[in-house]
Design a protein around this motif. Structure first.
Motif, PDB file in Angstrom:
ATOM      1  N   TYR A  83     -34.580  15.452  19.275  1.00 30.55           N
ATOM      2  CA  TYR A  83     -35.035  14.101  19.577  1.00 30.55           C
ATOM      3  C   TYR A  83     -36.456  13.853  19.091  1.00 30.55           C
ATOM      4  O   TYR A  83     -36.800  12.722  18.735  1.00 30.55           O
ATOM      5  N   GLY A  84     -37.283  14.901  19.050  1.00 28.11           N
ATOM      6  CA  GLY A  84     -38.621  14.721  18.490  1.00 28.11           C
ATOM      7  C   GLY A  84     -38.590  14.410  17.010  1.00 28.11           C
ATOM      8  O   GLY A  84     -39.283  13.507  16.533  1.00 28.11           O
ATOM      9  N   SER A  85     -37.761  15.135  16.256  1.00 25.58           N
ATOM     10  CA  SER A  85     -37.651  14.854  14.819  1.00 25.58           C
ATOM     11  C   SER A  85     -36.999  13.503  14.570  1.00 25.58           C
ATOM     12  O   SER A  85     -37.353  12.806  13.616  1.00 25.58           O
ATOM     13  N   ASN A  86     -36.068  13.095  15.409  1.00 30.84           N
ATOM     14  CA  ASN A  86     -35.475  11.765  15.252  1.00 30.84           C
ATOM     15  C   ASN A  86     -36.494  10.668  15.532  1.00 30.84           C
ATOM     16  O   ASN A  86     -36.483   9.624  14.867  1.00 30.84           O
ATOM     17  N   ALA A  87     -37.359  10.888  16.514  1.00 35.62           N
ATOM     18  CA  ALA A  87     -38.403   9.897  16.782  1.00 35.62           C
ATOM     19  C   ALA A  87     -39.358   9.774  15.602  1.00 35.62           C
ATOM     20  O   ALA A  87     -39.741   8.665  15.195  1.00 35.62           O
ATOM     21  N   VAL A  88     -39.733  10.901  15.003  1.00 33.75           N
ATOM     22  CA  VAL A  88     -40.582  10.858  13.815  1.00 33.75           C
ATOM     23  C   VAL A  88     -39.842  10.194  12.659  1.00 33.75           C
ATOM     24  O   VAL A  88     -40.426   9.424  11.884  1.00 33.75           O
ATOM     25  N   GLY A  89     -38.536  10.462  12.538  1.00 35.94           N
ATOM     26  CA  GLY A  89     -37.754   9.807  11.500  1.00 35.94           C
ATOM     27  C   GLY A  89     -37.696   8.303  11.663  1.00 35.94           C
ATOM     28  O   GLY A  89     -37.730   7.557  10.667  1.00 35.94           O
ATOM     29  N   LEU A  90     -37.619   7.823  12.883  1.00 35.42           N
ATOM     30  CA  LEU A  90     -37.644   6.375  13.119  1.00 35.42           C
ATOM     31  C   LEU A  90     -38.971   5.770  12.670  1.00 35.42           C
ATOM     32  O   LEU A  90     -39.001   4.683  12.078  1.00 35.42           O
ATOM     33  N   MET A  91     -40.065   6.458  12.954  1.00 30.25           N
ATOM     34  CA  MET A  91     -41.366   5.972  12.504  1.00 30.25           C
ATOM     35  C   MET A  91     -41.469   6.005  10.978  1.00 30.25           C
ATOM     36  O   MET A  91     -42.037   5.098  10.355  1.00 30.25           O
ATOM     37  N   MET A  92     -40.896   7.033  10.351  1.00 33.93           N
ATOM     38  CA  MET A  92     -40.906   7.107   8.894  1.00 33.93           C
ATOM     39  C   MET A  92     -40.044   6.002   8.277  1.00 33.93           C
ATOM     40  O   MET A  92     -40.370   5.463   7.214  1.00 33.93           O
ATOM     41  N   MET A  93     -38.928   5.673   8.934  1.00 37.56           N
ATOM     42  CA  MET A  93     -38.083   4.593   8.417  1.00 37.56           C
ATOM     43  C   MET A  93     -38.797   3.258   8.493  1.00 37.56           C
ATOM     44  O   MET A  93     -38.670   2.418   7.580  1.00 37.56           O
ATOM     45  N   ASP A  94     -39.540   3.018   9.555  1.00 32.51           N
ATOM     46  CA  ASP A  94     -40.344   1.798   9.614  1.00 32.51           C
ATOM     47  C   ASP A  94     -41.345   1.752   8.472  1.00 32.51           C
ATOM     48  O   ASP A  94     -41.543   0.702   7.841  1.00 32.51           O
ATOM     49  N   ASP A  95     -41.964   2.879   8.184  1.00 36.52           N
ATOM     50  CA  ASP A  95     -42.927   2.945   7.086  1.00 36.52           C
ATOM     51  C   ASP A  95     -42.252   2.710   5.744  1.00 36.52           C
ATOM     52  O   ASP A  95     -42.776   2.006   4.878  1.00 36.52           O
ATOM     53  N   ALA A  96     -41.081   3.306   5.549  1.00 40.82           N
ATOM     54  CA  ALA A  96     -40.385   3.167   4.270  1.00 40.82           C
ATOM     55  C   ALA A  96     -39.890   1.742   4.041  1.00 40.82           C
ATOM     56  O   ALA A  96     -39.844   1.273   2.892  1.00 40.82           O
ATOM     57  N   ARG A  97     -39.534   1.049   5.087  1.00 40.74           N
ATOM     58  CA  ARG A  97     -39.026  -0.328   4.959  1.00 40.74           C
ATOM     59  C   ARG A  97     -40.139  -1.368   5.001  1.00 40.74           C
ATOM     60  O   ARG A  97     -39.869  -2.559   4.974  1.00 40.74           O
ATOM     61  N   GLY A  98     -41.382  -0.910   5.073  1.00 34.88           N
ATOM     62  CA  GLY A  98     -42.490  -1.841   5.083  1.00 34.88           C
ATOM     63  C   GLY A  98     -42.631  -2.624   6.366  1.00 34.88           C
ATOM     64  O   GLY A  98     -43.197  -3.721   6.364  1.00 34.88           O
ATOM     65  N   ARG A  99     -42.174  -2.073   7.463  1.00 36.31           N
ATOM     66  CA  ARG A  99     -42.256  -2.746   8.757  1.00 36.31           C
ATOM     67  C   ARG A  99     -43.378  -2.135   9.597  1.00 36.31           C
ATOM     68  O   ARG A  99     -43.768  -0.986   9.370  1.00 36.31           O
ATOM     69  N   PRO A 100     -43.878  -2.857  10.574  1.00 31.67           N
ATOM     70  CA  PRO A 100     -44.893  -2.271  11.460  1.00 31.67           C
ATOM     71  C   PRO A 100     -44.322  -1.069  12.207  1.00 31.67           C
ATOM     72  O   PRO A 100     -43.236  -1.151  12.800  1.00 31.67           O
ATOM     73  N   ALA A 101     -45.016   0.035  12.141  1.00 27.39           N
ATOM     74  CA  ALA A 101     -44.524   1.270  12.767  1.00 27.39           C
ATOM     75  C   ALA A 101     -44.531   1.124  14.285  1.00 27.39           C
ATOM     76  O   ALA A 101     -45.490   0.615  14.874  1.00 27.39           O
ATOM     77  N   ARG A 102     -43.449   1.551  14.888  1.00 23.10           N
ATOM     78  CA  ARG A 102     -43.369   1.484  16.347  1.00 23.10           C
ATOM     79  C   ARG A 102     -44.247   2.563  16.975  1.00 23.10           C
ATOM     80  O   ARG A 102     -44.595   3.565  16.329  1.00 23.10           O
ATOM     81  N   GLU A 103     -44.576   2.390  18.221  1.00 19.04           N
ATOM     82  CA  GLU A 103     -45.392   3.358  18.945  1.00 19.04           C
ATOM     83  C   GLU A 103     -44.586   4.631  19.207  1.00 19.04           C
ATOM     84  O   GLU A 103     -43.348   4.589  19.268  1.00 19.04           O
ATOM     85  N   PRO A 104     -45.260   5.777  19.331  1.00 22.76           N
ATOM     86  CA  PRO A 104     -44.520   7.023  19.594  1.00 22.76           C
ATOM     87  C   PRO A 104     -43.648   6.952  20.846  1.00 22.76           C
ATOM     88  O   PRO A 104     -42.538   7.497  20.857  1.00 22.76           O
ATOM     89  N   ARG A 105     -44.135   6.286  21.886  1.00 22.82           N
ATOM     90  CA  ARG A 105     -43.323   6.179  23.098  1.00 22.82           C
ATOM     91  C   ARG A 105     -42.053   5.386  22.834  1.00 22.82           C
ATOM     92  O   ARG A 105     -40.958   5.761  23.276  1.00 22.82           O
ATOM     93  N   GLN A 106     -42.171   4.271  22.081  1.00 22.80           N
ATOM     94  CA  GLN A 106     -40.996   3.482  21.741  1.00 22.80           C
ATOM     95  C   GLN A 106     -40.068   4.253  20.809  1.00 22.80           C
ATOM     96  O   GLN A 106     -38.836   4.153  20.911  1.00 22.80           O
ATOM     97  N   ALA A 107     -40.646   5.042  19.896  1.00 21.39           N
ATOM     98  CA  ALA A 107     -39.829   5.847  18.991  1.00 21.39           C
ATOM     99  C   ALA A 107     -39.024   6.893  19.762  1.00 21.39           C
ATOM    100  O   ALA A 107     -37.852   7.138  19.456  1.00 21.39           O
ATOM    101  N   LEU A 108     -39.644   7.516  20.760  1.00 21.16           N
ATOM    102  CA  LEU A 108     -38.914   8.488  21.574  1.00 21.16           C
ATOM    103  C   LEU A 108     -37.799   7.814  22.362  1.00 21.16           C
ATOM    104  O   LEU A 108     -36.689   8.367  22.480  1.00 21.16           O
ATOM    105  N   ALA A 109     -38.068   6.627  22.896  1.00 25.28           N
ATOM    106  CA  ALA A 109     -37.021   5.916  23.630  1.00 25.28           C
ATOM    107  C   ALA A 109     -35.857   5.555  22.716  1.00 25.28           C
ATOM    108  O   ALA A 109     -34.680   5.691  23.092  1.00 25.28           O
ATOM    109  N   ASP A 110     -36.161   5.084  21.509  1.00 21.63           N
ATOM    110  CA  ASP A 110     -35.094   4.743  20.567  1.00 21.63           C
ATOM    111  C   ASP A 110     -34.336   5.990  20.113  1.00 21.63           C
ATOM    112  O   ASP A 110     -33.127   5.940  19.885  1.00 21.63           O
TER     113      ASP A 110
END
Length: 342
Positions: free
Chosen positions: A72-99
């Motif tokens: 789940y930690g690597s998936n949370a980092v992956g969600l933040m990386m996907m936001d970066d790759a798509r040019g979207r505002p990166a979500r907060e780490p807490r929100q990334a962990l929840a997602d």
């Protein structure tokens, strides 16, 4: 009329993958991955103690907990990386962990389905090998089993490493369901298998290059630190065990009779090892996102109900209605024909 978007060319897709090196600038994702690695390392140390004490229940619980933190930690980092790759505002780490906690089971479902199919393939080849023991047709069946089993199993392993691994996780990070991810994998397998495999290889090579640079930094810094420590009297740092600890072998080299300076040096070496895993890790996760975006057809969004809500992005307000100017209203009234009376 809908305009059909143009897919990326191979060079454009490769350039998109190479831009994954920008992941080293995402400090919040690096700190989240570092925290996951550190917690996993502590859990593995406790797991080793539980195995020494022959506590099967405690060892099983710690192993499951270590897997959960890593997954789940690597998936949370992956969600933040996907936001970066798509040019979207990166979500907060807490929100990334929840997602990640909300979407991670989809990736486990995809992996379970793929492993089930691969298990059926192994069973079919095993059935041919069993049929090769028949008295009359055994040799012919064995010839066919070897001629078919080797390329089929090898191709299946290539698909697992080069297609399923690089595409399944980013597809889940984009919000696709288990069925949608399986359809995506089948489409890429039947249409663009060589392109996906080559892009996946490019991501692996890029991550390996970053890991090589990090290894050079750790090796050179460790040697120079030991050379400086040789001039300081009073303690011995055990050079061989320290260099091994810098590369993740501290649990094997540190003994119970280690002195306090050696134990402290091994603790610092463990921190360096965790830091050395962060940069290649974020580059690799960012590269997986780039591979997915390179092969995903433009204009084909994820399932509407599956995508997580974008973070820190308020909904767009409806455009206000513009009242016509007085002159335009008078002109429109003059153009309209008069309605005849009864």
């Amino acid at each position: 009329m809908r305009v059909q978007p143009v897919a990326l060319s191979p060079l454009q897709a490769l350039n998109l993958v190479l831009t994954s090196i920008d992941a080293v600038r995402n400090a919040r994702a690096q700190w989240l991955l570092l925290a996951s690695i550190a917690i996993t390392g502590l859990l593995l140390a406790q797991l080793r103690r539980a195995l020494v004490l022959e506590s099967s229940l405690g060892a099983g619980s710690l192993a499951l907990l270590a897997f959960g933190v890593t997954f789940y930690g690597s998936n949370a980092v992956g969600l933040m990386m996907m936001d970066d790759a798509r040019g979207r505002p990166a979500r907060e780490p807490r929100q990334a962990l929840a997602d990640a906690l909300r979407l991670g089971h989809r990736l486990l479902g995809v992996v379970a389905c793929v492993l089930l199919l691969f298990g059926l393939l192994l069973g079919a080849v095993g059935g041919l090998l069993w049929a090769a023991q028949l008295p009359r047709v055994g040799n012919a069946v064995l010839t066919g089993a070897v001629a078919l089993g080797v390329p089929v199993l090898g191709l299946g392993a290539l698909v697992m490493v080069g297609v399923v691994g690089p595409l399944a996780a980013p597809a889940v990070w984009c919000g696709l369901s288990v069925g949608a991810v399986l359809r995506l994998l089948w489409r890429e397998l039947t249409r663009r298998l060589p392109q996906v495999v080559m892009l996946s290889a490019a991501v692996s090579l890029l991550s390996a290059a970053v890991a090589g640079l990090v290894s050079f930094i750790v090796l050179a810094g460790g040697r120079m630190l030991l050379a400086l420590a040789a001039w300081v009297p009073g303690y011995e740092l055990a050079p061989q065990s320290l260099m091994a600890a810098l590369f993740g072998q501290g649990l094997r080299t540190a003994g119970a009779a280690a002195t306090a300076p050696v134990a402290a040096a091994h603790t610092g070496a463990g921190i360096v090892f965790a830091l050395g895993l962060v940069l290649p890790g974020v580059v690799y996760l960012r590269g997986l996102c780039a591979v997915y975006l390179a092969v995903q057809p433009p204009g084909e969004p994820a399932d509407p109900g599956d995508a997580p809500p974008p973070a820190d992005r308020p909904a767009a307000a409806p455009a206000p209605a513009v009242a016509p100017a007085p002159e335009q209203g008078a002109a429109a009234a003059a153009v309209q024909p008069a309605t005849p009376g009864p």
